[in-house]
Design an enzyme around this catalytic site. Structure first.
Site, short mmCIF file in Angstrom:
data_model
loop_
_atom_site.label_atom_id
_atom_site.label_comp_id
_atom_site.label_asym_id
_atom_site.label_seq_id
_atom_site.Cartn_x
_atom_site.Cartn_y
_atom_site.Cartn_z
N CYS A 51 0.85 -1.19 0.00
CA CYS A 51 0.00 0.00 0.00
C CYS A 51 0.88 1.24 0.00
O CYS A 51 1.94 1.27 0.63
CB CYS A 51 -0.96 0.00 1.19
N GLU A 52 0.45 2.25 -0.71
CA GLU A 52 1.25 3.46 -0.84
C GLU A 52 1.18 4.34 0.41
O GLU A 52 1.96 5.29 0.54
CB GLU A 52 0.80 4.27 -2.06
N HIS A 53 0.28 4.03 1.32
CA HIS A 53 0.13 4.87 2.51
C HIS A 53 1.08 4.47 3.63
O HIS A 53 1.54 5.32 4.39
CB HIS A 53 -1.31 4.82 3.01
N HIS A 54 1.36 3.17 3.75
CA HIS A 54 2.21 2.70 4.85
C HIS A 54 3.35 1.79 4.37
O HIS A 54 4.17 1.36 5.18
CB HIS A 54 1.37 1.93 5.88
N GLN A 68 -5.84 -0.52 -3.82
CA GLN A 68 -6.49 -1.63 -4.52
C GLN A 68 -7.42 -1.16 -5.62
O GLN A 68 -7.53 -1.79 -6.68
CB GLN A 68 -7.25 -2.49 -3.51
N HIS A 122 -5.35 -6.36 3.68
CA HIS A 122 -4.38 -5.27 3.79
C HIS A 122 -3.74 -5.29 5.17
O HIS A 122 -4.44 -5.15 6.19
CB HIS A 122 -5.08 -3.93 3.56
N CYS A 135 -2.09 -3.09 6.59
CA CYS A 135 -2.26 -1.83 7.33
C CYS A 135 -3.54 -1.84 8.15
O CYS A 135 -3.69 -1.05 9.09
CB CYS A 135 -2.24 -0.63 6.37
#
Length: 216
Positions: free
Chosen positions: A102-105, A143, A171, A173
């Protein structure tokens, strides 16, 4: 590959660019490794102790592998594996394992993709469908975008009667941090052409991919 085919691929790749990226100065592996050392120090660790001495190098190598999709192209991936066939029945490849971040974490996304299309004079090598999924998965992702990119790639390359993509994933995260809900999973879909317009065709696809909601 003919020049016309190459031009079509370039057009498809251009249309798939959904995230603006900035061009920056090339960063060396040594600089990336130093950044990992800084993170380890910030976390309260000693990067010079025996167990962590080679960790910066391993982390950089792992992240480069997990984001190798940035360094691939549809042109190289396809390698002339698009063929002309007089068929109009559904082609489905299901249960394609996906591993992304994931690009956030930058934590893992683990799941599977189900991809179908109805040809309109052209078909693609079956293994290439899995490779297209992997190319986009090997990028920092959400996703929803991953699902759309796979569908758009096939739609642009084959101009089929329709494309359907369903991605199911868990996920980390959500599992390892934050809300901490192990067992939760997310489903996203992209229906194009006849799959969006014809309820019976869409239902046939959904029936074919139905399974118990659990991961191997």
């Amino acid at each position: 590959m003919s020049q016309q085919s190459r031009n079509q691929l370039l057009t498809v790749q251009s249309s798939l660019e959904s995230i603006p990226t900035c061009v920056s100065t090339q960063v060396s592996d040594a600089e990336m490794e130093q950044a990992v050392r800084t993170l380890l120090i910030g976390l309260g660790e000693n990067p010079d102790r025996e167990g962590l001495r080679d960790t910066p190098k391993r982390v950089v190598q792992a992240l480069k592998f997990l984001t190798s999709g940035y360094r691939q192209s549809l042109d190289d991936l396809l390698n002339d594996a698009v063929f002309y066939e007089d068929t109009n029945e559904m082609v489905l490849v299901r249960d394609i394992d996906l591993f992304s971040c994931c690009e956030h974490h930058i934590l893992p996304i683990i799941g599977r993709a189900h991809v179908a299309y109805i040809p309109n004079g052209r078909v693609i090598g079956l293994s290439k469908i899995a490779r297209i999924c992997e190319m986009y998965a090997r990028q920092l992702q959400v996703q929803e975008r991953l699902t759309q990119q796979i569908a758009n790639a096939l739609q642009g390359l084959l101009k089929p009667q329709g494309v359907a993509v369903v991605v199911e994933a868990t996920h980390m995260c959500m599992v390892m941090r934050g809300v901490q809900k192990p067992g939760s999973w997310t489903v996203t879909s992209s229906m194009q052409g006849v799959f969006a317009e014809d309820a019976r065709t869409r239902q046939e696809f959904l029936d074919l991919i139905r399974h118990q909601p659990s991961f191997r």
